[in-house]
Design an enzyme around this catalytic site. Structure first.
Site, PDB file in Angstrom:
ATOM      1  CB  SER A   1      -1.124 -53.771 -18.178  1.00 31.80           C
ATOM      2  OG  SER A   1      -2.431 -53.224 -18.184  1.00 31.80           O
TER       3      SER A   1
ATOM      4  CG  ASP B   1      -2.989 -45.328 -16.064  1.00 31.85           C
ATOM      5  OD1 ASP B   1      -3.521 -45.509 -14.952  1.00 31.85           O
ATOM      6  OD2 ASP B   1      -2.249 -46.180 -16.597  1.00 31.85           O
TER       7      ASP B   1
ATOM      8  CG  HIS C   1      -2.245 -49.583 -15.484  1.00 35.12           C
ATOM      9  ND1 HIS C   1      -2.345 -48.655 -16.501  1.00 35.12           N
ATOM     10  CD2 HIS C   1      -2.299 -50.806 -16.069  1.00 35.12           C
ATOM     11  CE1 HIS C   1      -2.445 -49.285 -17.664  1.00 35.12           C
ATOM     12  NE2 HIS C   1      -2.422 -50.581 -17.425  1.00 35.12           N
TER      13      HIS C   1
END
Length: 238
Positions: free
Chosen positions: A58, A206, A209
């Site tokens: 990601s 989070d 990221h």
């Protein structure tokens, strides 16, 4: 601006880091559609393939930011500014582990590439997967690249993890990237998230990221290693 091709659908990019099982990842890879974006003009038939493929999770996929804000797209902008005619392919897949990457790398390498940037392992570390498995999978991916695209230059993006699973595991996890790079004589980005990891203002809520600003720093880390490797497209053989 250079076109950035994506090898995964928007649905696949919605999976958070560490939330996809290896079996799910393999299924996603099998169902992943071919890139739908319009490519930049193809290189002459006899020219060396001028494609840089970013193969990762990601972080590479740019979860939580716009596609043109993710670091592979920013590398594309740097290439344009430098007058280097490479096509960027973003083969990032959210939730990807090294096992998942090993299962789909052959599908990704249907065409030869000039540079293969390997950014995997972070999800392995967050899940506490055995480091012997991570090492074996990264090695298998490198072996596949060299078999499928023998002329490709390979860049390995180093990763680090918090010591939640114990300092020894975190230390050994960090070391395996340098060891694999040395063994295979590939270029190493010592820590992809240098200056970003653990810095709240450069990460999304989070804490994992990067934000757009974080991706700009990641792109800088990548460019420092990548730029000296690049060259103008080879001339067409007469």
């Amino acid at each position: 601006m250079k076109t950035v091709l994506s090898l995964v659908s928007g649905a696949l990019l919605s999976v958070l880091v560490g939330c996809t099982s290896d079996s799910q990842t393999a299924t996603q890879a099998a169902e992943a559609p071919a890139a739908a974006a319009t490519q930049t003009p193809a290189a002459p038939r006899n020219a060396t393939p001028q494609t840089i493929l970013f193969f990762g999770n990601s972080i590479t996929a740019g979860l939580g930011v716009e596609p043109d804000e993710a670091f592979p797209a920013l590398i594309g902008q740097k290439l344009d500014s430098a007058g280097l005619a490479y096509t960027i392919v973003n083969a990032g897949l959210s939730g990807e582990t090294t096992a998942g990457g090993r299962s789909r790398v052959g599908w990704v390498l249907r065409q030869p590439v000039a540079v293969f940037v390997l950014e995997l392992g972070g999800n392995d570390g967050l899940r506490g997967l055995p480091l012997t498995d991570t090492r074996r999978n990264l090695q298998a991916i490198i072996d596949t690249v060299r078999r499928r695209s023998p002329e490709a230059q390979i860049v390995l993006a180093g990763m680090q993890i918090p010591p939640n699973l114990g300092p020894d595991y975190a230390t050994q996890f960090k070391k395996l990237y340098a060891e694999i790079a040395q063994k295979n004589q590939v270029k190493l980005i010592p820590f992809l998230l240098e200056g970003v990891g653990g810095v709240a203002k450069f990460n999304q809520r989070d804490g994992i990221h990067p934000t757009p600003a974080g991706h700009r720093l990641v792109a800088r880390n990548v460019w420092t290693v990548l730029q000296p490797m690049l060259r103008q497209p080879a001339a067409v053989a007469q």
